[in-house]
Design a protein around this motif. Structure first.
Motif, PDB file in Angstrom:
ATOM      1  N   PRO A 164       0.799  -1.234   0.000  1.00  0.00           N
ATOM      2  CA  PRO A 164       0.000   0.000   0.000  1.00  0.00           C
ATOM      3  C   PRO A 164       0.835   1.290   0.000  1.00  0.00           C
ATOM      4  O   PRO A 164       0.521   2.214  -0.745  1.00  0.00           O
ATOM      5  CB  PRO A 164      -0.812  -0.090   1.290  1.00  0.00           C
ATOM      6  N   ASP A 165       1.903   1.359   0.817  1.00  0.00           N
ATOM      7  CA  ASP A 165       2.656   2.627   0.887  1.00  0.00           C
ATOM      8  C   ASP A 165       3.355   2.930  -0.442  1.00  0.00           C
ATOM      9  O   ASP A 165       3.323   4.052  -0.941  1.00  0.00           O
ATOM     10  CB  ASP A 165       3.654   2.629   2.064  1.00  0.00           C
ATOM     11  N   PHE A 166       3.931   1.886  -1.045  1.00  0.00           N
ATOM     12  CA  PHE A 166       4.639   2.099  -2.308  1.00  0.00           C
ATOM     13  C   PHE A 166       3.652   2.433  -3.427  1.00  0.00           C
ATOM     14  O   PHE A 166       3.881   3.336  -4.244  1.00  0.00           O
ATOM     15  CB  PHE A 166       5.484   0.865  -2.642  1.00  0.00           C
ATOM     16  N   THR A 167       2.524   1.731  -3.438  1.00  0.00           N
ATOM     17  CA  THR A 167       1.502   1.999  -4.460  1.00  0.00           C
ATOM     18  C   THR A 167       1.041   3.455  -4.359  1.00  0.00           C
ATOM     19  O   THR A 167       0.922   4.159  -5.377  1.00  0.00           O
ATOM     20  CB  THR A 167       0.296   1.052  -4.259  1.00  0.00           C
ATOM     21  N   GLU A 168       0.803   3.910  -3.117  1.00  0.00           N
ATOM     22  CA  GLU A 168       0.339   5.285  -2.928  1.00  0.00           C
ATOM     23  C   GLU A 168       1.372   6.283  -3.456  1.00  0.00           C
ATOM     24  O   GLU A 168       1.043   7.251  -4.138  1.00  0.00           O
ATOM     25  CB  GLU A 168       0.059   5.528  -1.428  1.00  0.00           C
ATOM     26  N   LEU A 169       2.645   6.035  -3.151  1.00  0.00           N
ATOM     27  CA  LEU A 169       3.686   6.966  -3.602  1.00  0.00           C
ATOM     28  C   LEU A 169       3.780   6.989  -5.130  1.00  0.00           C
ATOM     29  O   LEU A 169       3.895   8.057  -5.746  1.00  0.00           O
ATOM     30  CB  LEU A 169       5.047   6.587  -2.989  1.00  0.00           C
ATOM     31  N   VAL A 170       3.714   5.815  -5.737  1.00  0.00           N
ATOM     32  CA  VAL A 170       3.815   5.737  -7.206  1.00  0.00           C
ATOM     33  C   VAL A 170       2.652   6.500  -7.854  1.00  0.00           C
ATOM     34  O   VAL A 170       2.848   7.274  -8.801  1.00  0.00           O
ATOM     35  CB  VAL A 170       3.837   4.252  -7.659  1.00  0.00           C
ATOM     36  N   LEU A 171       1.446   6.312  -7.327  1.00  0.00           N
ATOM     37  CA  LEU A 171       0.282   6.986  -7.922  1.00  0.00           C
ATOM     38  C   LEU A 171       0.349   8.495  -7.693  1.00  0.00           C
ATOM     39  O   LEU A 171       0.029   9.291  -8.588  1.00  0.00           O
ATOM     40  CB  LEU A 171      -1.018   6.398  -7.361  1.00  0.00           C
ATOM     41  N   GLU A 172       0.782   8.899  -6.509  1.00  0.00           N
ATOM     42  CA  GLU A 172       0.876  10.333  -6.194  1.00  0.00           C
ATOM     43  C   GLU A 172       1.919  11.015  -7.097  1.00  0.00           C
ATOM     44  O   GLU A 172       1.659  12.069  -7.692  1.00  0.00           O
ATOM     45  CB  GLU A 172       1.256  10.497  -4.711  1.00  0.00           C
ATOM     46  N   LEU A 173       3.102  10.389  -7.194  1.00  0.00           N
ATOM     47  CA  LEU A 173       4.148  10.981  -8.038  1.00  0.00           C
ATOM     48  C   LEU A 173       3.723  11.006  -9.503  1.00  0.00           C
ATOM     49  O   LEU A 173       3.949  11.993 -10.219  1.00  0.00           O
ATOM     50  CB  LEU A 173       5.450  10.183  -7.905  1.00  0.00           C
ATOM     51  N   SER A 174       3.098   9.927  -9.949  1.00  0.00           N
ATOM     52  CA  SER A 174       2.653   9.867 -11.356  1.00  0.00           C
ATOM     53  C   SER A 174       1.619  10.952 -11.620  1.00  0.00           C
ATOM     54  O   SER A 174       1.681  11.649 -12.648  1.00  0.00           O
ATOM     55  CB  SER A 174       2.054   8.497 -11.675  1.00  0.00           C
ATOM     56  N   ALA A 175       0.675  11.118 -10.677  1.00  0.00           N
ATOM     57  CA  ALA A 175      -0.366  12.144 -10.849  1.00  0.00           C
ATOM     58  C   ALA A 175       0.272  13.531 -10.941  1.00  0.00           C
ATOM     59  O   ALA A 175      -0.113  14.352 -11.779  1.00  0.00           O
ATOM     60  CB  ALA A 175      -1.344  12.083  -9.676  1.00  0.00           C
ATOM     61  N   ARG A 176       1.261  13.788 -10.087  1.00  0.00           N
ATOM     62  CA  ARG A 176       1.950  15.103 -10.109  1.00  0.00           C
ATOM     63  C   ARG A 176       2.648  15.309 -11.450  1.00  0.00           C
ATOM     64  O   ARG A 176       2.620  16.396 -12.020  1.00  0.00           O
ATOM     65  CB  ARG A 176       2.997  15.177  -8.998  1.00  0.00           C
ATOM     66  N   LEU A 177       3.324  14.260 -11.941  1.00  0.00           N
ATOM     67  CA  LEU A 177       4.043  14.388 -13.211  1.00  0.00           C
ATOM     68  C   LEU A 177       3.066  14.629 -14.361  1.00  0.00           C
ATOM     69  O   LEU A 177       3.305  15.477 -15.230  1.00  0.00           O
ATOM     70  CB  LEU A 177       4.888  13.134 -13.475  1.00  0.00           C
ATOM     71  N   LEU A 178       1.945  13.910 -14.358  1.00  0.00           N
ATOM     72  CA  LEU A 178       0.957  14.092 -15.431  1.00  0.00           C
ATOM     73  C   LEU A 178       0.367  15.499 -15.373  1.00  0.00           C
ATOM     74  O   LEU A 178       0.131  16.139 -16.404  1.00  0.00           O
ATOM     75  CB  LEU A 178      -0.147  13.038 -15.325  1.00  0.00           C
ATOM     76  N   ALA A 179       0.149  16.001 -14.137  1.00  0.00           N
ATOM     77  CA  ALA A 179      -0.438  17.340 -13.998  1.00  0.00           C
ATOM     78  C   ALA A 179       0.535  18.430 -14.468  1.00  0.00           C
ATOM     79  O   ALA A 179       0.110  19.521 -14.833  1.00  0.00           O
ATOM     80  CB  ALA A 179      -0.852  17.577 -12.552  1.00  0.00           C
ATOM     81  N   LEU A 180       1.823  18.147 -14.432  1.00  0.00           N
ATOM     82  CA  LEU A 180       2.819  19.137 -14.887  1.00  0.00           C
ATOM     83  C   LEU A 180       3.186  18.948 -16.358  1.00  0.00           C
ATOM     84  O   LEU A 180       3.955  19.722 -16.912  1.00  0.00           O
ATOM     85  CB  LEU A 180       4.096  19.009 -14.040  1.00  0.00           C
ATOM     86  N   SER A 181       2.660  17.890 -16.960  1.00  0.00           N
ATOM     87  CA  SER A 181       3.035  17.572 -18.347  1.00  0.00           C
ATOM     88  C   SER A 181       2.211  18.406 -19.328  1.00  0.00           C
ATOM     89  O   SER A 181       1.395  19.229 -18.918  1.00  0.00           O
ATOM     90  CB  SER A 181       2.760  16.087 -18.612  1.00  0.00           C
ATOM     91  N   ASP A 182       2.385  18.116 -20.613  1.00  0.00           N
ATOM     92  CA  ASP A 182       1.609  18.851 -21.624  1.00  0.00           C
ATOM     93  C   ASP A 182       0.269  18.182 -21.933  1.00  0.00           C
ATOM     94  O   ASP A 182      -0.383  18.520 -22.915  1.00  0.00           O
ATOM     95  CB  ASP A 182       2.438  19.035 -22.907  1.00  0.00           C
TER      96      ASP A 182
END
Ligand code: URA
Length: 432
Positions: free
Chosen positions: A268-286
């Motif tokens: 759970p902790d790793f899954t949460e971090l991966v999804l959070e970081l991915s969401a941040r990267l997608l939100a900063l992408s084009d």
């Protein structure tokens, strides 16, 4: 002629240096015109007196100018996002975030490093995969990011040579843990690598550089400021490294866990971090999506199998075989069991990292070779209830003697008590 003695004296006295003076010092040191002992004395002066935001920017800028830079965005004709972690125990995040982000249509090209001491390095983990090539030429790297959407390679020596030399000096002169020097070291490499937007994962806890949230926030603020001064968008997540990330610590074990996680079966902790970081990267992408939409797309990439497909495409493109059954297994596997009923009140990240290092999963000096098969699976984590005899962790070792010492060390890393510790998630704070 660089007046190094005068510059050291002024920093020692708490006076600010001009941008040109800092550049003289750094570029002079990189060329060999400023000797190690003077640069070491300056770093120690910075340890005691600090550097202003402007000086830290001047230092970062000079370090970038010491070598080549890469404009991945121009080569791809896309806005490019990048991530960096300050390092910890069991930190396999890029191995999972890369495929998730790539599956969502955002190119992910990253340069990573090797591990030293109790923290592991992404490149070492990737080298557990048979055939994986960590060294691509810059042309191959760009072509792979363009054609496959994902590449992770070793930091090329051409980028920020000043950091390589300065870090080696800091390492032996007790000047690694100096905020402006850490911030400029990390950010020079990220900025030279060309990311338009950068998500930084600053680890906090006993397995990390930064032991407290306050220390981590200070470093994060410096790095965000450096990003702004360079015209890039930077978001820093402060995340928990008081216990290992996920369950797996050790190279091949971490590859398996990253694969499980992008297939939806991760801890759970790793899954949460991966999804959070991915969401941040997608939100900063084009892509033009917000954080919630980014999170939804990242979750879909895991749920519909596209992240796993992106992983396989990436590994094959880089010469490796993505079949997890080809990852090496350690010959000896031993359980670590609970001596009493109770709840895990603490699982020391540093102690687990040190036990993994003793097993051969990491290196003490840059020259050491590592054993990709060995490591530790921490099946119980902070807050988990256990009964006497339950398996807390598994030790994966080369031989019986090493397994026995590691079992004792891992047992020492677990504290069992009667009451559950206060709960908190993996994300401790966000600085932007
Ligand atoms: N990581 C880096 O790249 N540089 C530092 O100075 C510390 C951590």
């Amino acid at each position: 002629m660089i007046r190094a003695t005068e510059l050291i004296e002024r920093t020692r006295n708490g006076e600010e240096l001009s941008d040109a003076e800092i550049a003289d010092l750094v570029l002079g040191f990189t060329r060999g015109d400023v000797p190690d002992y003077q640069m070491a004395a300056w770093c120690m002066a910075v340890y005691f007196k600090g550097l202003s935001g402007r000086e830290t920017h001047a230092l970062t800028d000079a370090m970038i100018r010491s070598g080549a830079t890469l404009d991945l965005g121009a080569a791809l004709g896309r806005r490019v996002v990048d991530k960096h972690s300050t390092g910890g125990v069991g930190d396999k995040t890029s191995l999972a975030v890369g495929p998730v982000v790539a599956a969502c249509g955002v190119p992910f090209g990253k340069m990573s490093g090797r591990g030293l001491g109790h923290t592991g390095g992404t490149l070492d983990k990737l080298e557990s995969i048979p055939g994986y090539r960590v060294e691509l030429t810059i042309e191959e790297f760009i072509a792979q990011v363009r054609d496959v959407g994902l590449a992770i390679i070793g930091q090329t020596g051409d980028l920020v040579p000043a950091d390589k030399k300065l870090y080696a000096l800091r390492d032996v002169t007790a000047t690694v843990d100096v905020d402006p020097l850490i911030a400029s070291s990390i950010m020079s490499k990220k900025l030279a690598g060309g990311g338009d937007a950068i998500v930084l994962d600053v680890k906090v806890g006993d397995g990390a550089f930064m032991r407290t949230v306050d220390q981590a926030r200070n470093l994060a603020e410096r790095m965000v400021d450096l990003g702004k001064r360079a015209g890039r968008e930077v978001v820093c997540l402060l995340t928990d490294m008081d216990q290992p990330l996920g369950s797996a610590v050790g190279n091949a074990l971490e590859i398996r866990e990253a694969m499980d996680t992008i297939a939806g079966h991760g801890p759970p902790d790793f899954t949460e971090l991966v999804l959070e970081l991915s969401a941040r990267l997608l939100a900063l992408s084009d892509l033009g999506v917000g954080l919630d939409e980014g999170r939804g797309r990242a979750e879909s990439a895991v749920a519909d199998g596209s992240a796993t497909e992106a992983y396989a495409r990436w590994i094959r493109a880089q010469g490796g075989d993505p079949d997890p059954s080809l990852l090496r297994n350690a010959p000896v596997v031993r359980d670590v069991t609970a001596a009493r009923d109770g709840v895990v009140t603490r699982l020391g990240a540093l102690a687990i990292g040190a036990a993994a290092l003793d097993l051969g999963a990491g290196r003490r000096t840059k020259e050491d070779s590592i054993d990709h098969a060995v490591g530790i699976m921490c099946t119980k984590k902070r807050g988990d209830a256990v009964a006497r005899g339950d398996v807390l962790a598994e030790v994966h070792a080369r031989d019986d003697d090493m397994a026995a010492s590691a079992v004792a060390a891992v047992l020492g890393a677990y504290e069992l008590g009667d009451e559950a510790p206060p709960e908190h998630g993996i994300l401790l704070d966000v600085v932007s």
